[in-house]
Enzyme design. Structure first.
Site, PDB file in Angstrom:
ATOM      1  N   ASP A   1      15.909 -48.315 -26.618  1.00 35.27           N
ATOM      2  CA  ASP A   1      16.901 -48.317 -25.547  1.00 35.27           C
ATOM      3  C   ASP A   1      16.683 -47.198 -24.541  1.00 35.27           C
ATOM      4  OD1 ASP A   1      18.445 -50.540 -26.405  1.00 35.27           O
ATOM      5  OD2 ASP A   1      19.294 -49.306 -27.982  1.00 35.27           O
TER       6      ASP A   1
ATOM      7  N   ASP B   1      24.820 -50.641 -27.581  1.00 32.74           N
ATOM      8  CA  ASP B   1      23.788 -51.490 -28.154  1.00 32.74           C
ATOM      9  C   ASP B   1      24.345 -51.982 -29.495  1.00 32.74           C
ATOM     10  OD1 ASP B   1      21.195 -52.596 -28.754  1.00 32.74           O
ATOM     11  OD2 ASP B   1      20.887 -50.880 -30.077  1.00 32.74           O
TER      12      ASP B   1
ATOM     13  N   ASP C   1      20.575 -46.774 -30.084  1.00 33.59           N
ATOM     14  CA  ASP C   1      19.979 -46.129 -31.254  1.00 33.59           C
ATOM     15  C   ASP C   1      18.786 -45.264 -30.883  1.00 33.59           C
ATOM     16  OD1 ASP C   1      17.951 -48.845 -32.659  1.00 33.59           O
ATOM     17  OD2 ASP C   1      18.160 -48.104 -30.632  1.00 33.59           O
TER      18      ASP C   1
END
Length: 643
Positions: free
Chosen positions: A518, A320, A514
């Protein structure tokens, strides 16, 4: 002497029994022969009692074929054919080996226990201006606690007052102290070093970081790898096969070849002693336990040995962007004035209007303004557009281009060529200028990407919901070959599934996020890694690996540990099987005695355990971190102060 000091009371007692048996064994050589046999039997019972007891108990519970059964049958048989000294010696050496095994296992456990010795015993609760020492479990959200120098923070919280350096080594593996001030978030298990802190409790003890970490480590051993499951099943088949082979070895040559029964019975007994699968059954789980311990030392929590094995097979890593490769914090990186307005005036107006907004972009503008923030009135939050506020009879409008168009403000030109977010500023519907706000790349992100390539992982991808120009800019700076932008969470899941299908059975796919937005992707990857997310309940629950430092290079580190663990596991398997096969052959041929049989069993087990413990001695490599100086931010601050 050091070895004796490290022994537990039970281990010292065991050593005393072994010493007594050795003395009796020596004494047997100096007394009349008719008494010697009695002394031998007494010595054997003392030395073999715990093993015989466990073998009988296991048989009563339907567990016939284990190492205790093999040792019991072999030594009782040795007594039956008059090999008293060897039968006793086998048991004594076996028990000595068990002491060393216990010490080795205890050493590995202590390495993790010491690391995770973060459970606070008490908290100083402030009640009506007085301090009361209470158990951390009794604290509630909103309570105020005082943590003095040298004390552990009992629960997660926010600093109400005070300033101190914290030792975070037990949580993050970081040796450098962390400075915290008012409004800083602190985690349970951190140790205050130099001055007292007044902390407001934000999480109850059961939800705090300490409890989560301890639960993760305690549960990690329950999740077995395919290798561990294979060894367990292997030993269940292997042991009865060995027993049947020993029976055949003792009976076939005397019955069909006319050989002497006692000779072949002795060889069969040696065959049983050699065949004990202790080295495999003990050292394989211990190797993975050592790998989990080595990861913990590096500030990485792996939830189970199955995930450690999956990490060793990694072929693709997906990142990410925000909060993972970038800081997740916004900084003012550019000021674009209009109509002769000074940069300082633009930032001042924007900071005044945004002073009460909780939005991260608004907070970054306020934080970077060097002056005092004046009070405003009639603040109006315009969702998806920006904010308007009254200041000294004037109206300040701060927001995106849609807000400027809605207010029909003239002279505003869209700033296209930017990798950040542009905030436009107007006063009384007159355009004053724009401020660019950007998320900064983490200092070690480029090193992390290069580290993955160095360990043979070239399939690196970045997924982000940001616009194309932002994502491409970050990917280029970090040398990431593949990037997908403007993705929703469900789009990220689709991309992960696509990469998994491309990799197929060739390896595993890791996703690093994080941990906040997600969670669907963390769950869909072969291994979900939560980046810097100890404070995130969602990350700890969903992720398979939790990085306790906000540090992308830890991904490469844990892959190296996983590969080292797998290598040691296979070293132990191959070594143990090779030695077993060699000694089984020489034992069947009558070349090996009981003494060699003991080495083949206890010695191999001990060597395999020592090999597994090498994982706990792994030292983290020195990293040359490629720092990204925040030149634009520093330049901006100089210009504002000078304006």
């Amino acid at each position: 002497m050091n070895l004796i000091k490290r022994m537990s009371p039970d281990e010292k007692k065991e050593s005393g029994v072994i010493a007594l048996c050795l003395m009796l064994l020596i004494l047997a050589h100096f007394i009349p022969k008719n008494i010697t046999i009695v002394l031998y039997i007494v010595t054997y019972i003392i030395s073999a009692y715990p093993i015989l007891k466990e073998a009988i108990e296991n048989i009563l519970h339907g567990k016939w074929f284990d190492e205790n059964f093999l040792m019991s049958v072999a030594t009782v048989g040795a007594l039956a054919i008059g090999q008293f000294s060897e039968a006793i010696a086998v048991m004594l050496f076996y028990r000595v080996g068990e002491i060393f095994e216990d010490l080795a296992i205890e050493n590995s456990k202590k390495s993790i226990t010491n690391l995770l010795d973060i459970r606070p015993e008490y908290a100083n609760l402030e009640l009506n201006g007085k301090l009361q020492q209470v158990k951390p479990e009794l604290l509630n959200k909103g309570d105020i606690i005082i943590v003095n120098p040298g004390e552990k923070i009992a629960v997660d919280g926010v600093v109400e007052s005070g300033e101190a350096y914290l030792n975070t080594a037990a949580l993050t593996g970081e040796t450098k102290s962390l400075l915290v001030t008012k409004d800083s978030q602190v985690l349970s298990g951190m140790i205050v070093e130099n001055s007292a802190l007044r902390i407001r409790v934000s999480k109850e003890y059961k939800d705090s970081t300490v409890t989560k970490i301890l639960e993760l480590v305690q549960n990690a051993s329950e999740k077995k790898t395919k290798t561990e499951n294979f060894i367990t099943k292997f030993s269940q088949i292997y042991t009865p096969v060995i027993v049947i082979s020993a029976i055949m070895l003792a009976s076939i040559p005397p019955l069909f070849l006319g050989q002497e029964f006692q000779v072949w019975l002795y060889r069969a007994l040696i065959f049983l002693v050699i065949s004990c699968p202790c080295a495999l059954v003990i050292s394989i789980p211990l190797s993975y336990f050592g790998g989990i311990g080595a990861s913990s030392r590096a500030g990485i929590l792996v939830k189970g040995s199955n995930y450690l094995e999956a990490l060793s097979q990694a072929k693709a890593v997906i990142f990410d962007k925000t909060g993972t490769l970038t800081r997740g914090e916004f900084f003012v990186t550019q000021i674009i004035p209009a109509n002769g307005v000074s940069k300082k005036e633009i930032v001042k107006l924007a900071a005044i209007a945004e002073s009460s907004s909780p939005h991260p972009i608004a907070r970054s503008i306020v934080k970077n303004y060097p002056g005092n923030i004046a009070r405003v009135s009639n603040v109006e939050e315009l969702v998806g557009l920006g904010v308007r506020a009254e200041y000294q009879g004037d109206t300040i409008s701060v927001g995106n281009m849609k807000l400027m168009n809605k207010l029909n403000i003239d002279g505003v030109s869209t700033i296209e060529d930017t990798t950040g977010t542009v905030v436009y500023v107007a006063l009384n519907n007159e355009y004053f200028g724009a401020i660019e706000v950007s998320d900064m790349i983490k200092t070690d992100a480029k090193v992390a990407i290069q580290g993955l390539k160095n360990v043979g992982i070239d399939n690196v991808t970045m997924l982000t919901g940001d616009k194309k120009i932002v994502g491409k800019n970050v990917a280029e700076k970090l040398n990431i070959p593949n990037v997908k932008t403007e993705l929703l969470p469900q789009d990220k899941v689709t991309e992960v599934e696509r990469i998994k299908s491309e990799i197929g059975d060739k390896g595993k796919v890791i996703f690093v996020g994080d941990g906040l937005n997600d969670t669907p992707v963390l769950a869909s990857a072969d291994v979900g890694v939560a980046m810097g997310a100890l404070g995130s309940d969602a990350a700890v629950e969903v992720a398979d690996v939790v990085l306790m430092k906000d540090n992308p290079t830890a991904v490469t580190r844990v892959i190296k540990i996983a590969r080292k663990t797998k290598m040691i596991v296979w070293e132990n398997i191959i070594f143990a099987l090779m030695v077993k096969v060699i000694f089984l052959l020489v034992g069947a041929l009558g070349i090996a005695t009981m003494w060699e049989a003991v080495f083949a069993d206890v010695g191999v087990t001990f060597i395999a355990i020592l090999n597994a413990l090498r994982l706990l001695k792994m030292k983290e490599e020195n990293k040359k971190i490629n720092k990204y100086p925040h030149s634009k931010t520093e330049k901006y601050k100089v210009e504002v102060n000078e304006a």
